[in-house]
Write a protein that holds these residues in place. Structure first.
Motif, short mmCIF file in Angstrom:
data_model
loop_
_atom_site.label_atom_id
_atom_site.label_comp_id
_atom_site.label_asym_id
_atom_site.label_seq_id
_atom_site.Cartn_x
_atom_site.Cartn_y
_atom_site.Cartn_z
N LYS A 26 0.88 -1.21 -0.08
CA LYS A 26 0.26 -0.05 0.05
C LYS A 26 0.87 1.06 -0.23
CE LYS A 26 -3.83 2.27 2.56
NZ LYS A 26 -4.95 2.34 3.22
N TRP A 27 2.31 1.18 0.44
CA TRP A 27 3.15 2.57 0.62
C TRP A 27 3.57 2.77 -0.44
CZ3 TRP A 27 7.82 2.95 -0.55
CH2 TRP A 27 8.68 3.96 0.03
N SER A 29 1.97 1.98 -3.80
CA SER A 29 1.23 2.17 -3.99
C SER A 29 -0.33 3.79 -3.85
CB SER A 29 -0.46 1.23 -4.22
OG SER A 29 -0.67 1.31 -3.03
N GLU A 30 0.70 3.88 -3.16
CA GLU A 30 0.66 5.67 -2.18
C GLU A 30 1.11 6.81 -2.98
OE1 GLU A 30 -2.94 4.31 1.73
OE2 GLU A 30 -0.95 4.97 1.51
N ARG A 31 2.61 6.20 -3.05
CA ARG A 31 3.06 7.35 -3.27
C ARG A 31 3.21 7.42 -5.10
NH1 ARG A 31 3.99 6.07 0.64
NH2 ARG A 31 4.67 7.50 2.61
N THR A 32 2.45 8.73 -5.89
CA THR A 32 1.53 8.65 -6.76
C THR A 32 3.09 9.65 -7.92
OG1 THR A 32 0.55 10.57 -6.52
CG2 THR A 32 -1.01 8.88 -6.10
N ASN A 33 4.38 10.10 -6.75
CA ASN A 33 4.85 10.94 -7.04
C ASN A 33 6.40 9.82 -8.17
OD1 ASN A 33 5.75 10.22 -4.91
ND2 ASN A 33 7.24 12.42 -4.59
N ARG A 35 8.51 7.67 -9.58
CA ARG A 35 8.64 7.21 -11.37
C ARG A 35 8.14 5.71 -11.55
NH1 ARG A 35 11.03 10.67 -14.00
NH2 ARG A 35 12.09 12.84 -13.44
N PRO A 36 7.86 5.64 -12.77
CA PRO A 36 7.52 4.03 -13.05
C PRO A 36 8.87 2.65 -13.08
CG PRO A 36 6.71 5.08 -14.83
CD PRO A 36 7.49 5.87 -14.06
N VAL A 39 9.08 2.69 -8.91
CA VAL A 39 7.68 1.50 -8.55
C VAL A 39 8.16 0.36 -8.62
CG1 VAL A 39 5.74 1.06 -8.84
CG2 VAL A 39 5.58 3.80 -8.64
N THR A 43 8.13 -2.76 -5.66
CA THR A 43 7.28 -4.10 -5.77
C THR A 43 8.75 -5.27 -5.97
OG1 THR A 43 6.16 -2.75 -7.02
CG2 THR A 43 6.07 -4.68 -7.26
#
Length: 327
Positions: A26-27, A29-33, A35-36, A39, A43
């Motif tokens: 969740k941590w 997914s909630e960091r919308t800033n 970069r792909p 992420v 992950t």
């Protein structure tokens, strides 16, 4: 509980029962800033190194001793020191948020130096070796080798260059965007990895003939045409480049087996540093964050940056006089 509320030490007992694996996912997914690619990295660290060992542990049960044992287990299983440090930094960031949100009383990641990396020393090519490698690869990739080295460009930066980004009269290249390849094979085009990455760099005039030949022979005439492409004109990917350049064979041939493409940038940075430039000038040239929080890519080339390029030109002339006199 009243005392804890007064002192600020109160934590939420219900949220503390949440399992680390769920909270960390969740941590991310909630960091919308993010970069792909970041992420994807986070992950992967979660899946490979955190979930198998700590994923089912409630946040409230994770203490420093458990973190220390987890880190030792990773090392004992043969995970590299750099990867362990990355996993530790990720875990520390996740649990810092949990502490800030008063889910746990404090961050249990308190192992001194555990998040620090000591990367292996990478090779530095001589100027002669750079040209030797450039002459071994197919001619359509020759200018790429030279520009990546002597302008200190990352792979994603050089792969994203367009005709309008190179000014042969000024002897400069402007980095405006980069290509990012995800593990899924998806190719993303976006801004450089930091604000300082948007920059205009002076390169030595000795490589202008190679760039001019490349633009004439291999780059479409449109301003937005990619400078470096595959044999059929498509976007050049790292894997395609390695095959086309016969990278493993040719780097071995010049005496540098195991050379990474990024080592070309490292070589350029090292040559630039030897020119006597200040730390700030070097950081701007390399596209690293510095005390200057942001860079404007249209900012005029500083006199010091031109001195760096001229110093490179002098070194090329010392080793390969003909290369510097061609232009």
């Amino acid at each position: 509980m009243e005392a804890q509320l007064t002192t600020g030490d109160w934590t939420d007992p219900q949220r503390a029962k949440v399992k680390l694996g769920d909270y960390a996912a969740k941590w991310i997914s909630e960091r919308t800033n993010l970069r792909p690619r970041t992420v994807e990295i986070y992950t992967g660290l979660l899946r490979r190194h955190v979930v198998p060992h700590l994923g089912n542990a409630p946040l409230s049960k994770i203490d420093t001793a458990m973190v220390r044992e987890w880190r030792a287990t990773l090392t004992g299983n043969g995970v590299g020191a750099s990867e362990v440090a990355k996993a530790y930094r990720f875990l520390r960031a996740v649990l810092m948020t949990a502490a800030d949100d008063r889910i746990i009383p404090r961050n249990p990641c308190r192992i001194r130096g555990a998040g620090e990396e000591e990367p292996e020393e990478r090779p530095v090519l001589t100027v002669a070796k750079v040209f030797e490698l450039a002459d071994l690869v197919p001619v359509r990739l020759r200018a790429l080798i030279l520009l990546a080295t002597f302008a200190s460009l990352r792979w994603g930066e050089v792969a994203a260059l367009r005709r309008m980004d190179v000014d042969l009269n000024a002897g400069t290249v402007s980095v405006r965007q980069q290509h990012v390849e995800l593990d899924t094979g998806e190719l993303l085009v976006g801004p450089p990895k930091s604000r300082a990455g948007v920059r205009t760099i002076a390169f030595p005039s000795a490589i202008i003939p190679a760039l001019q030949d490349h633009l004439d022979d291999f780059t479409d005439p449109e301003d937005d045409a990619l400078i470096f492409t595959g044999a059929r004109g498509g976007t050049l990917r790292r894997s395609n480049f390695r095959r086309a350049a016969d990278w493993a064979k040719n780097t071995t041939k010049i005496g540098f087996p195991g050379l990474h493409f990024h080592d070309l940038r490292h070589t350029g940075n090292t040559i630039a540093a030897s020119s006597g430039a200040t730390l700030r000038d070097l950081m701007e040239r390399m596209g690293h964050d510095s005390v200057r929080a942001a860079m404007i890519y249209q900012h005029p080339i500083a006199e010091a940056d031109r001195k760096i390029a001229n110093a490179m030109n002098g070194k090329i002339a010392e080793v390969l006089p003909s290369k510097a006199s061609d232009h």
